[in-house]
Design a protein around this motif. Structure first.
Motif: not given
Ligand code: MG
Ligand code: ADP
Length: 232
Positions: A212-215, A225-227
């Motif tokens: 998960l980048n970023p939380v 918001v990205d996984a």
């Molecule tokens: Mg990302």
């Protein structure tokens, strides 16, 4: 000669990345906050798909070969109206084509308020099993090299310690006049990933890598918001 390595029974198949919208669905089912979003295959369907979402909106392309989305033009932030979605998607399609890529579909989602960006990930150690990683920096994680590993399943005090030992821990306390990050929500998110009955445990042996980048962590909440999830 045939390439024998390709037929070796010990060679494990390449890990399969799950499309981002599906990863986010899994996260939501595990109690992890993700942006509200919708999916459409055709750019002209995006505005209708996004009818229940609140601007600003983020548009992302997903599909085979689309990995680091920012590098190939597959992320567009700050869309302030739904009628901007179709033209943004067409432009994105063009940029992806220039990289030899074609999106399987588009994800439109609500844009989280700015906050402190963290990485929360998990890898599988051959001897120790699942290892949770938390770190600061979002896209700068690799450059900062500031992550704390913990064996899964982690407990609340493990997570508190892992956060406290980050070199950049002061960022969570509201450096330079910013509001401090709400620790409880951030810790709850991390526990929902690597804690007892968290996502890592629920996935069992079905995964090889989770990131998960970023939380984005703010004063009252933390949102993935990205996984990215690689299946075994
Ligand atoms: Mg990302
Ligand atoms: P990449 O595949 O390049 O890592 P991301 O989905 O992480 O793509 O998007 C790139 C950056 O855009 C993120 O690091 C984050 O700063 C921002 N971003 C992406 N989605 C959102 C969102 N829903 N809300 C707020 N910021 C977002």
């Amino acid at each position: 000669l045939p390439d024998l390595a390709d037929h070796s029974p010990t060679r494990s198949p390449a890990p399969v990345p799950l499309p981002e919208p599906q990863v986010k669905q899994l996260l939501a089912q595990a109690g992890i906050d993700v942006p509200r979003g919708a999916v459409a295959a055709a750019s002209e369907d995006l505005a209708a798909a996004a009818s229940g979402l609140c601007a600003p909106l983020v548009l992302k392309g997903f599909g085979p070969g689309i990995v680091h989305k920012s590098d190939v033009g597959a992320v567009r932030l700050d869309l302030n109206a739904r009628d901007q979605l179709a033209p943004a998607a067409e432009k994105m399609r063009g940029e992806l084509a220039a990289h030899g890529l074609e999106p399987a579909g588009f994800l439109v989602e609500e844009q989280a308020a700015p906050g402190v960006e963290l990485i929360v990930g998990a890898v599988r150690d051959p001897s120790f099993g699942p290892v949770l990683l938390v770190g600061l920096g979002g896209i700068w994680t690799e450059a900062l090299d500031d992550t704390s590993p913990r064996l899964c399943p982690v407990g609340r005090s493990d997570v508190e310690e892992a956060l406290a030992e980050l070199r950049g821990a002061a960022l969570l306390d509201g450096a330079r006049g910013r509001a401090p990050v709400g620790r409880a929500a951030l810790i709850d998110l991390i526990l929902a990933v690597g804690g007892p009955d968290g996502l890592v445990e629920r996935l069992g042996d079905a995964w090889t890598e989770l990131e998960l980048n970023p939380v984005i962590a703010g004063p009252t909440g933390a949102t993935a918001v990205d996984a990215r999830l690689l299946l075994a």
